[in-house]
Design a protein around this motif. Structure first.
Motif, mmCIF file in Angstrom:
data_model
loop_
_atom_site.group_PDB
_atom_site.id
_atom_site.type_symbol
_atom_site.label_atom_id
_atom_site.label_comp_id
_atom_site.label_asym_id
_atom_site.label_seq_id
_atom_site.Cartn_x
_atom_site.Cartn_y
_atom_site.Cartn_z
ATOM 1 N N ASP A 1 -1.595 10.860 13.265
ATOM 2 C CA ASP A 1 -2.439 11.888 13.886
ATOM 3 C C ASP A 1 -3.891 11.762 13.450
ATOM 4 O O ASP A 1 -4.764 11.458 14.269
ATOM 5 N N VAL A 2 -4.189 11.956 12.181
ATOM 6 C CA VAL A 2 -5.570 12.121 11.738
ATOM 7 C C VAL A 2 -6.443 10.933 12.126
ATOM 8 O O VAL A 2 -7.529 11.095 12.702
ATOM 9 N N LEU A 3 -5.995 9.727 11.813
ATOM 10 C CA LEU A 3 -6.809 8.548 12.101
ATOM 11 C C LEU A 3 -6.955 8.307 13.592
ATOM 12 O O LEU A 3 -8.052 8.025 14.086
ATOM 13 N N THR A 4 -5.851 8.392 14.318
ATOM 14 C CA THR A 4 -5.907 8.107 15.750
ATOM 15 C C THR A 4 -6.644 9.202 16.505
ATOM 16 O O THR A 4 -7.395 8.922 17.447
ATOM 17 N N THR A 5 -6.459 10.445 16.093
ATOM 18 C CA THR A 5 -7.205 11.545 16.701
ATOM 19 C C THR A 5 -8.700 11.391 16.440
ATOM 20 O O THR A 5 -9.531 11.550 17.342
ATOM 21 N N SER A 6 -9.055 11.059 15.213
ATOM 22 C CA SER A 6 -10.468 10.901 14.862
ATOM 23 C C SER A 6 -11.082 9.689 15.557
ATOM 24 O O SER A 6 -12.251 9.726 15.982
ATOM 25 N N ILE B 1 -6.995 0.226 14.868
ATOM 26 C CA ILE B 1 -7.100 0.811 13.523
ATOM 27 C C ILE B 1 -6.273 0.050 12.489
ATOM 28 O O ILE B 1 -6.724 -0.152 11.346
ATOM 29 N N LEU B 2 -5.059 -0.345 12.842
ATOM 30 C CA LEU B 2 -4.140 -0.906 11.838
ATOM 31 C C LEU B 2 -4.736 -2.080 11.064
ATOM 32 O O LEU B 2 -4.566 -2.143 9.831
ATOM 33 N N PRO B 3 -5.468 -3.019 11.689
ATOM 34 C CA PRO B 3 -6.047 -4.110 10.893
ATOM 35 C C PRO B 3 -7.032 -3.641 9.829
ATOM 36 O O PRO B 3 -7.265 -4.349 8.840
ATOM 37 N N LEU B 4 -7.600 -2.448 10.001
ATOM 38 C CA LEU B 4 -8.534 -1.915 9.012
ATOM 39 C C LEU B 4 -7.820 -1.317 7.800
ATOM 40 O O LEU B 4 -8.471 -0.985 6.800
ATOM 41 N N LEU B 5 -6.497 -1.183 7.890
ATOM 42 C CA LEU B 5 -5.729 -0.535 6.833
ATOM 43 C C LEU B 5 -4.951 -1.507 5.965
ATOM 44 O O LEU B 5 -4.562 -1.157 4.845
ATOM 45 N N HIS C 1 0.829 -1.205 0.000
ATOM 46 C CA HIS C 1 0.000 0.000 0.000
ATOM 47 C C HIS C 1 0.869 1.263 0.000
ATOM 48 O O HIS C 1 1.937 1.303 0.609
ATOM 49 N N PRO C 2 0.404 2.309 -0.671
ATOM 50 C CA PRO C 2 1.113 3.595 -0.658
ATOM 51 C C PRO C 2 1.156 4.181 0.756
ATOM 52 O O PRO C 2 0.376 3.800 1.636
ATOM 53 N N ASP C 3 2.050 5.143 0.949
ATOM 54 C CA ASP C 3 2.208 5.763 2.266
ATOM 55 C C ASP C 3 0.892 6.267 2.848
ATOM 56 O O ASP C 3 0.637 6.132 4.054
ATOM 57 N N GLU C 4 0.046 6.870 2.003
ATOM 58 C CA GLU C 4 -1.149 7.517 2.530
ATOM 59 C C GLU C 4 -2.121 6.552 3.194
ATOM 60 O O GLU C 4 -2.992 6.973 3.950
ATOM 61 N N ARG C 5 -1.982 5.250 2.929
ATOM 62 C CA ARG C 5 -2.830 4.287 3.634
ATOM 63 C C ARG C 5 -2.475 4.234 5.123
ATOM 64 O O ARG C 5 -3.339 3.988 5.960
ATOM 65 N N TYR C 6 -1.199 4.483 5.471
ATOM 66 C CA TYR C 6 -0.741 4.346 6.857
ATOM 67 C C TYR C 6 -0.353 5.672 7.511
ATOM 68 O O TYR C 6 -0.349 5.789 8.734
ATOM 69 N N LEU C 7 -0.017 6.668 6.694
ATOM 70 C CA LEU C 7 0.525 7.927 7.206
ATOM 71 C C LEU C 7 -0.337 8.538 8.306
ATOM 72 O O LEU C 7 0.172 9.075 9.297
ATOM 73 N N PHE C 8 -1.657 8.430 8.162
ATOM 74 C CA PHE C 8 -2.547 9.156 9.066
ATOM 75 C C PHE C 8 -2.699 8.489 10.427
ATOM 76 O O PHE C 8 -3.369 9.035 11.313
#
Length: 394
Positions: A162-167, A347-351, A152-159
């Motif tokens: 902050d963004v994913l974990t904050t949300s 979250i990680l298993p969803l990515l 997967h490209p970086d953007e699948r995990y990059l967030f």
């Protein structure tokens, strides 16, 4: 190396600065492959310059490839692909053992009365060089970095930074029940993902509030109902009309001090940012220059005995809360910086699969070379060119 540096209110430039080196046995050096611009970076760009020095390296949403590790770092090694949480935590202190990583006692900025140190975020949070650069020194690397797969490209995990974990925290703290109605104020990156995660966690209806056409369109194509506050006279009344007169069961306030407040509050924020540092700090910390529009919407729109989860960043002492109304309605408030590593295992298993249940692949609107970072800040601030999320490629 090249790095994005703060040079004054409204001015950032990419400069050549010394490469970081291992300083402690718990350090790592990571070569950045992607690093994002966050909405809270705009607070530094525009308002909170009194807490910065010219040359400070910004950025707290980084990922890359490990280049070197200190002698006490064993869970990652050179060549590993890692995401770096925005808060710097040790993993073993009193607060870390409780999962409150944003309050880590080891990295707390005690002289400022603040919680855990953050990457690229002012003297208030340790003045640690940030990740909008070619290389990043990662303190507490024996615990912090999150190893991610190579596919997967970086953007699948990059967030995850902050963004994913904050949300995810915002949604978890909103006490969402199956079939409930959730209101999200603001459709920047955090609002976008909070809305999607709320739906993923079982909300029957997710309504979001914004006025930027591109943001609203992104939310709608991800199954979110949208209220445009330029077209609705009173958001609270509109939400009650949609919910049998009660209001939303839960509200996620995802705007923070970028809310559209009164002209006086807007002018006060800008004026505070232009004062000499000492006076500006006093104005921000004492007189209260945060804009409260989104919070007032949240207070008005939540039903009695409902929950408000405040995840938008506030930098000053906000206007007094309407405590009589909140008490009368029996509202629960939850708020604070995201405890990033508390949520990674959820979250990680969803990515990692081929599907994308959280819609992570539909968030980045602009990918720019690091050298074009000042342009990225400009269009993000002005909401130009359909800009919702900028990812820089060092």
């Amino acid at each position: 190396m090249r790095a994005l540096t703060w040079q004054g209110t409204g001015k950032v430039t990419v400069e050549t600065v010394p490469d970081p080196v291992i300083q402690e046995p718990t350090d790592a050096i990571v070569r950045m492959t992607s690093t994002a611009i966050c909405g809270s970076d705009l607070h530094l760009y525009d308002v909170l310059g009194m807490y910065l020095d010219a040359g400070d390296i910004l950025g707290h949403e980084p990922m890359g490839i490990v280049e070197a590790v200190g002698s006490e770092v064993t869970h990652i090694k050179p060549g590993d692909r890692v995401v770096i949480p925005f808060n710097i935590s040790c993993g073993h202190c009193f607060y870390c053992r409780k999962g409150f990583f944003a309050q880590c006692e080891t990295t707390q900025v005690k002289d400022q009365g603040k919680g855990a140190s953050l990457f690229g975020y002012t003297k208030l949070y340790g003045q640690v060089p940030g990740g909008q650069a070619e290389l990043l020194r990662v303190p507490q690397a024996h615990f912090g970095p999150i190893k991610v797969p190579d596919h997967h490209p970086d953007e699948r995990y990059l967030f995850l930074s902050d963004v994913l974990t904050t949300s995810w925290q915002a949604a978890q703290w909103a006490d969402i029940e199956p079939g409930s109605t959730v209101l999200v104020t603001g459709l920047g990156p955090i609002g976008q993902m909070s809305a999607r995660i709320a739906r993923h966690l079982g909300a029957g209806r997710v309504i979001a509030v914004d006025n930027v056409p591109e943001r609203n369109a992104m939310a709608e194509r991800n199954g979110i109902e949208v209220l445009d506050f330029d077209k609705v006279d009173n958001i609270g009344d509109a939400v009650r009309d949609m919910t049998h007169g009660r209001g939303a069961d839960s509200v996620i306030e995802a705007v923070g001090m970028e809310a559209h407040g009164t002209p006086f509050q807007s002018a006060a924020m800008k004026a505070a940012g232009l004062l000499p540092d000492g006076l500006a700090r006093k104005a921000t910390e004492t007189f209260g220059v945060d804009r409260m529009g989104a919070l007032r919407t949240a207070f008005d729109s939540v039903r009695r005995a409902g929950t408000i989860s405040i995840i938008g960043v506030y930098g000053g002492e906000a206007d007094p809360f309407p405590m009589m109304d909140l008490f009368d309605k029996g509202v629960t408030l939850r708020m604070g910086q995201a405890h990033v590593k508390q949520w990674v295992d959820d979250i990680l298993p969803l990515l990692t699969g081929d599907d994308d249940p959280l819609g992570v692949d539909d968030l980045t609107t602009h990918r720019l070379p690091l050298e074009e970072a000042p342009h990225g800040y400009d269009i993000f601030k002005k909401k130009e060119d359909g800009c919702i999320k900028v990812v820089l490629k060092p």
